[in-house]
Structures are given as structure tokens and as C-alpha cells.
Write a protein that holds these residues in place. Structure first.
Motif: not given
Ligand SMILES: O=C[C@H](O)[C@H](O)[C@H](O)COP(=O)(O)O
Length: 237
Positions: A20, A41-43, A94-97, A107-110, A112, A116, A134
Motif C-alpha cells: 500500500k 479514503t482508506g488505508s 483513491d483505493g478500492a475493495d 468501493k465503500g468498505g470504509g 465513504a 468518493e 483487490k
Molecule cells: O469507503 C472506503 C473506500 O471506498 C476505500 O477506498 C476502500 O474501502 C479501500 O480501502 P482500503 O485502501 O483501506 O482497502
């Protein structure tokens, strides 16, 4: 007799956290100097924000997709603009699930996803940053997040049941989670999203659905994928 040379030791595998961080740093190459950057948003994005702080004097600031990212950006001295103050952003990171080979995402694991999708929609280019876990063939293995107005939650869950989905209201500390927008999240398993564009269009029209976590109309243009052998760049038409 000389002993056969032992093979060179395999390089130590990078942890998910390091993958990451790697893509977070790589995303700096897509930031347009002197401009405002859209920040997800996200880690994984947290790693990007940390990297962005190292060039904060070269950008004007950021539009953020969540309270959490706003707080992190501000703590690192990056100015945050309201999305209404900015007509168009050059790039959104941005990230993704989940992401497939066409750049469609879940997306949306966080939680947001709504903000987003808004920031993604006002951006010319979506750069997704993700570790290799992912990447999927078909969206749907990750529980699909859907932001829903509280009074519509049961109805929306029944509608997903008619598609074969099993829904659960996301909780925090034993209570339904409340998003930055004051709504709830329903997570849906058991879906096989073969046509993300059609699926997103349909579910977005259900009364009470604020945002469905399928990002097909706002898909990624580029994905920086963190792999054991380095960052792989995937370009989508
Ligand atoms: O709502 C959160 C987002 O869509 C994140 O970008 C997604 O969940 C990925 O998060 P992470 O980088 O923590 O896996």
C-alpha cells in the motif's frame, strides 16, 4: 570437490502494508503540480496522503472524500477545499475493495462511497491505488456496500434478496453505523456483478438508495497495483 553454489535467497515478500505504501508513493507521479488534488479514503489512501505531505508545497491543496481523510490532510498541513469551491479536478486518487480488468470497482468498505463518487465525478482522471489482492475477474466477492436512507433499509434489503443477495446492516459499537452523511450502510453478499454499468444504473434508482458501491460510471482510468515484483500500471480505455 566444491559444493554446488546455493541458490540466491528469494527476496522477502512485501507485507500488504508495504504494498500500500508503494502504490501510495507511486501515485505522486499523477499529481498535477500547482493544482488541487482529489483525495479518497482508506488505508491505502492514508499512505498516499503521507506521501503527498512530502510535496505539499507543490500543490494548492485537496478536495477530500471523508471526514477521516480531511483530518489527516489537515494534520499534515495540506489545505482542504470544499468540493463546491472547485469546478473540476485534474485527478482523483483513491483505493478500492475490488477492481476488475476494465477498471470497474467496488468501493465503500470504509463507508465513504457517497463522497468518493462525488469527488470522482468532478475529476478528469481516476487513479486507483490498490494491492494485488483487490484485482478480480468479476465484481461481487467483496460484500457490496450500499449507503441507504435509514427508513428505506428494510425495503432495500428485500430488493437485494430478490436478486439473490444477502444483506446486513453495517454496525459500529453494536449500533447501525452512521455515515458522514447521516445514513446507514447495507453490505450485500451473494452477488455476481457481471454487468457493472447496468447494475449501478438499476440499483441507483431504488428509492432510499443514496449510493451503490459499484463504481462503473466513475470507473478507474488507471490502476497502480502493488505486487510482489513492484508497482504494475494498468491503463483502462
Ligand atoms: O469507503 C472506503 C473506500 O471506498 C476505500 O477506498 C476502500 O474501502 C479501500 O480501502 P482500503 O485502501 O483501506 O482497502
Amino acid at each position: 570437490m566444491t559444493a554446488p553454489a546455493s541458490p540466491a535467497p528469494a527476496p522477502a515478500a512485501l507485507s500488504q502494508d508495504e504494498l500500500k505504501a508503494q502504490v501510495g508513493r507511486a501515485a505522486l507521479a499523477y499529481v498535477v503540480k500547482g493544482e488541487i488534488v482529489g483525495v479518497g479514503t482508506g488505508s491505502t489512501v492514508n499512505k498516499f496522503i503521507d506521501a503527498l505531505a512530502t510535496i505539499k508545497d507543490e500543490i494548492k491543496g485537496a478536495v477530500s472524500s471523508s471526514v477521516a481523510s480531511t483530518e489527516r490532510l489537515r494534520a499534515l498541513g495540506i489545505q482542504v477545499f470544499d468540493s463546491n469551491e472547485v469546478e473540476e479536478l485534474a485527478v482523483y486518487i483513491d483505493g478500492a475493495d475490488e477492481i476488475d480488468h476494465r477498471g470497474f470497482m467496488v468501493k465503500g468498505g470504509g463507508a465513504a462511497l457517497t463522497r468518493e463518487k462525488i469527488v470522482a465525478a468532478q475529476s478528469k482522471r481516476f487513479v486507483c491505488i490498490a494491492d494485488a489482492s483487490k484485482l478480480v475477474e468479476t465484481l461481487g466477492a467483496f460484500p457490496l456496500p450500499v449507503e441507504v436512507v435509514p427508513m428505506a433499509v428494510r425495503r432495500v434489503m428485500r430488493q437485494f434478496a430478490s436478486l439473490g443477495g444477502i444483506s446486513q446492516v453495517r454496525e459500529k459499537d453494536g449500533l447501525p453505523l452512521v455515515t458522514d452523511n447521516g445514513q446507514h450502510i447495507v453490505d450485500v453478499t451473494g452477488l455476481h456483478i457481471a454487468d457493472p454499468l447496468a447494475f449501478e444504473s438499476e440499483v441507483s434508482q431504488w428509492p432510499g438508495v443514496v449510493t451503490v458501491g459499484v463504481f462503473a460510471h466513475q470507473k478507474a482510468d488507471v490502476c497502480l497495483l502493488g505486487t510482489a515484483t513492484g508497482v504494475k500500471t494498468m491503463q483502462f480505455a
